[in-house]
Design a protein around this motif. Structure first.
Motif, PDB file in Angstrom:
ATOM      1  N   ILE A  41       5.555  11.884   1.633  1.00  0.00           N
ATOM      2  CA  ILE A  41       4.535  12.926   1.734  1.00  0.00           C
ATOM      3  C   ILE A  41       5.184  14.308   1.713  1.00  0.00           C
ATOM      4  CG2 ILE A  41       2.787  13.936   3.243  1.00  0.00           C
ATOM      5  CD1 ILE A  41       2.129  11.145   4.221  1.00  0.00           C
ATOM      6  N   ALA A  42       6.276  14.459   2.483  1.00  0.00           N
ATOM      7  CA  ALA A  42       6.949  15.758   2.555  1.00  0.00           C
ATOM      8  C   ALA A  42       7.472  16.188   1.190  1.00  0.00           C
ATOM      9  CB  ALA A  42       8.090  15.695   3.570  1.00  0.00           C
ATOM     10  N   GLN A  64       3.832   6.057  -5.232  1.00  0.00           N
ATOM     11  CA  GLN A  64       3.783   6.209  -6.690  1.00  0.00           C
ATOM     12  C   GLN A  64       2.706   7.191  -7.105  1.00  0.00           C
ATOM     13  OE1 GLN A  64       3.237   2.136  -7.917  1.00  0.00           O
ATOM     14  NE2 GLN A  64       5.444   1.719  -7.994  1.00  0.00           N
ATOM     15  N   GLU A  65       1.564   7.140  -6.436  1.00  0.00           N
ATOM     16  CA  GLU A  65       0.473   8.047  -6.802  1.00  0.00           C
ATOM     17  C   GLU A  65       0.812   9.479  -6.415  1.00  0.00           C
ATOM     18  OE1 GLU A  65      -3.454   6.990  -5.784  1.00  0.00           O
ATOM     19  OE2 GLU A  65      -3.257   4.893  -6.384  1.00  0.00           O
ATOM     20  N   PHE A  66       1.523   9.649  -5.291  1.00  0.00           N
ATOM     21  CA  PHE A  66       1.854  10.996  -4.849  1.00  0.00           C
ATOM     22  C   PHE A  66       2.720  11.723  -5.868  1.00  0.00           C
ATOM     23  CE2 PHE A  66       1.493  10.018  -0.022  1.00  0.00           C
ATOM     24  CZ  PHE A  66       0.124   9.931  -0.176  1.00  0.00           C
ATOM     25  N   THR A  67       3.624  11.006  -6.521  1.00  0.00           N
ATOM     26  CA  THR A  67       4.583  11.649  -7.420  1.00  0.00           C
ATOM     27  C   THR A  67       3.912  12.258  -8.648  1.00  0.00           C
ATOM     28  OG1 THR A  67       5.004   9.549  -8.568  1.00  0.00           O
ATOM     29  CG2 THR A  67       6.423  10.094  -6.701  1.00  0.00           C
ATOM     30  N   LYS A  82      -5.883  15.665  -0.325  1.00  0.00           N
ATOM     31  CA  LYS A  82      -7.056  14.782  -0.332  1.00  0.00           C
ATOM     32  C   LYS A  82      -6.652  13.339  -0.619  1.00  0.00           C
ATOM     33  CE  LYS A  82     -10.271  18.376  -1.882  1.00  0.00           C
ATOM     34  NZ  LYS A  82     -11.131  18.844  -3.007  1.00  0.00           N
ATOM     35  N   LYS A  83      -5.715  13.167  -1.549  1.00  0.00           N
ATOM     36  CA  LYS A  83      -5.256  11.822  -1.898  1.00  0.00           C
ATOM     37  C   LYS A  83      -4.528  11.181  -0.713  1.00  0.00           C
ATOM     38  CE  LYS A  83      -5.359   9.974  -5.360  1.00  0.00           C
ATOM     39  NZ  LYS A  83      -6.248   8.930  -5.915  1.00  0.00           N
ATOM     40  N   ALA A 108       0.834  -1.205   0.000  1.00  0.00           N
ATOM     41  CA  ALA A 108       0.000   0.000   0.000  1.00  0.00           C
ATOM     42  C   ALA A 108       0.867   1.253   0.000  1.00  0.00           C
ATOM     43  CB  ALA A 108      -0.920  -0.004   1.215  1.00  0.00           C
ATOM     44  N   LEU A 109       1.946   1.230   0.783  1.00  0.00           N
ATOM     45  CA  LEU A 109       2.840   2.388   0.838  1.00  0.00           C
ATOM     46  C   LEU A 109       3.507   2.639  -0.508  1.00  0.00           C
ATOM     47  CD1 LEU A 109       4.539   1.916   4.323  1.00  0.00           C
ATOM     48  CD2 LEU A 109       2.704   3.496   3.712  1.00  0.00           C
TER      49      LEU A 109
END
Length: 588
Positions: free
Chosen positions: A322-323, A187-190, A200-201, A181-182
């Motif tokens: 996240i940062a 990957q989605e954050f990038t 929100k994501k 999951a991490l």
């Protein structure tokens, strides 16, 4: 009178008990929930006890009810006992069974259920380490004796290793699931560069990994002392928290110390500042980027002990991702904002440049004039202008500043202003260029210079006087024949003391002159070929009867077609001057 023993009809069947325990353990080795359920059922089958709880050791040196029978709703769920506290905590810490015949006279007893009178706590031990405690409670005094103790210790010995194995299996499976999951979350954050969308994501993707009731993300501005609340959600509703000073509350302390903070029970932590009602546990992890705190991610829950050391480790793994994603999104938004502001400024500069440099094509007796510019950027480094002068003379300027963009445009505006201020009616084009060159050299700007062609149409003499400072050679068409004029020179602002020459041409009716910047002839095709001077000459020859405007339109259309329709890499500028063939003008 002694109370009857709660031990059921198993006094003569210890082997049957061992066999049943072995069957349960072997059949549910890796299914923790099923294993604990069967354990409680077996205990209740052996000993008649109103309350049965299986308490397992947590990561934070405490016992938490994992499975229970007989407790009112919510009582067992919220029960957390530190090792050494209470009867179960004492049994866990000492790794030995404790029997209390009357809890009212034992100061260690924690009154979770007021009607309880006796308690039996048996530790679950695997390989010498504490796994948990089997806890039995009864409303009768002296409910548990040596026989009950022996039976429970026997059951505990058979279940301890199985419970520990099931916990390890569950922890490993959960860890693998969390890592997957991490990885997906990272990957989605990038791919998200909008800050609101990113936050929100983060909230939606984190909930399946670490269940929470409320989440907030607070960010710290560069050099700031206050965490600004950027995003908050409770359940599925977006909410707004107050900003928090560094060092204040759980969140402010996590940011100030650069360390995560796990709070098992907010009511027992003096640092806790209640932002919303009903919160009992909290975990705050600083968001670090290049060893600087940029914010804090804070998770809250209405249940005591909802977050564990495992959750902290998960957040610590995720926090750098996240940062970084937040910093990228903030940088993108800053760049986008600056770009939008710059585009507005450049649009205004372009409009101003049009007014300053690209004077409206003049209506001058006996001459038809057309001019056009296509900028490679918002503002152009090319320039052209017209200067009506006393005695019905007309000054014509075309120039090209080295470089492109705003700096080139400003340099061009400077040169154009100099020309307007310094030119005198009796000065020839060569003298004008020498004057401008001298002033530009006095205000020398590194890596900046200007190619320019300045011409004067003198209708009384029916002549055009040209001086060239590095511009492409002008082209003359007369009676269908095209000639490239040998007017050359050194760019302005490049060398001191440069001398320029005037080229005087007597013009006839229908004569046509084309002057242009190198952005025309240096236009490249998709295959890499140059438009060049020869192709421009052929375009001029192909339209012997065209007006000045028609010819300049044809030139730019041909250049665009040659380039494959791509935007220009360099500014393109051209001026066409056509002499009138009207007899009344020439016979005056």
């Amino acid at each position: 009178m002694p109370q009857p023993s709660p031990l059921r009809e198993l006094n003569d069947e210890p082997m049957h008990l061992l066999v049943e325990a072995a069957e349960i353990v072997s059949g549910h080795t890796l299914d923790l929930d099923s294993l604990l359920e069967k354990l409680v059922a077996l205990v209740r089958k052996v000993v008649d006890s109103e309350l049965v709880a299986i308490m397992l050791k947590t990561d934070g040196d405490a016992l938490r009810v994992r499975f229970a029978h007989g407790f009112d709703d919510g009582v067992a769920d919220d029960l957390r006992i530190k090792l050494g506290k209470g009867i179960t905590g004492a049994a866990a810490k000492g790794l030995e069974t404790i029997v209390v015949n009357d809890v009212n006279v034992d100061p260690r007893y924690i009154a979770a259920v007021p009607s309880v009178r006796s308690e039996l706590a048996v530790p679950l031990i695997a390989r010498g380490d504490l796994v948990g405690v089997i806890d039995l409670q009864s409303t009768q005094i002296d409910a548990f004796g040596e026989q009950e103790q022996s039976i429970l210790e026997l059951i505990a010995s058979r279940f301890s290793i199985a419970i520990e194995a099931a916990r390890l299996y569950r922890a490993t499976a959960r860890q693998n699931r969390d890592l997957k999951a991490l990885t997906k979350i990272a990957q989605e954050f990038t791919h998200i560069l909008q800050l609101d969308e990113l936050l929100k994501k983060i909230a939606s993707q984190l909930r399946p990994v670490i269940p929470y009731d409320a989440l907030s993300i607070l960010l710290l501005e560069e050099g700031g002392a206050v965490l600004q609340h950027y995003f908050g959600v409770r359940y599925d509703q977006h909410i707004q928290w107050d900003n928090i000073e560094l060092g204040v509350g759980i969140v402010g302390t996590a940011a100030q110390t650069k360390k995560p903070i796990l709070v098992i029970d907010t009511q027992l932590d003096d640092r806790y500042v209640a932002a919303i009602e009903g919160i009992r546990s909290e975990v705050a992890v600083p968001l670090m980027c290049k060893d600087k705190v940029i914010g804090v991610i804070d998770l809250e829950c209405e249940q005591v002990g909802a977050f564990t050391a495992r959750h902290v480790q998960t957040l610590l793994l995720l926090a750098p991702q996240i940062a970084t994603a937040i910093e990228n999104a903030r940088l993108y938004e800053e760049v986008a904002h600056n770009k939008a502001r710059m585009e507005q400024d450049l649009t205004a500069a372009r409009a101003l440049q049009q007014n300053l440099l690209y004077a409206a094509t003049p209506h001058f007796p006996g001459v038809e004039i057309a001019a056009h510019n296509e900028a490679a950027h918002e503002v152009a480094g090319d320039l052209y202008d017209f200067f009506p002068a006393p005695g019905l003379d007309l000054g014509i300027l075309i120039g090209d500043v080295s470089g492109k963009g705003a700096a080139a445009a400003l340099y061009g505006a400077l040169a154009n202003g100099l020309l307007r201020n310094l030119v005198q009616p009796d000065q020839s084009p060569a003298i004008v260029l020498e004057t401008i060159n001298r002033v530009l050299m006095e205000r020398k700007i590194d890596a900046r210079y200007l190619t320019a062609l300045y011409a004067q149409w003198r209708p009384a003499e029916r002549s055009l006087v040209i001086a060239n400072a590095g511009q492409p050679r002008p082209i003359l068409r007369r009676s269908g024949k095209v000639t490239v004029l040998e007017a050359v020179g050194i760019p302005l602002g490049l060398l001191e003391g440069t001398v320029y020459e005037d080229l005087r041409i007597r013009l006839e009716p229908d004569d046509l002159l084309v002057t242009f910047s190198d952005g025309i002839t240096e236009t490249t095709s998709p295959t890499g070929a140059d438009y060049d001077e020869k192709r421009l000459v052929r375009t001029i020859e192909s339209l012997p009867n065209a007006s000045a405007q028609e010819l300049i339109d044809a030139i730019f259309n041909d250049v665009k077609a040659f380039s494959g329709g791509f935007n220009p890499a360099d500014d393109r500028t051209a001026i066409v001057v056509k002499i009138s063939n009207r007899g009344d003008y020439w016979n005056r």
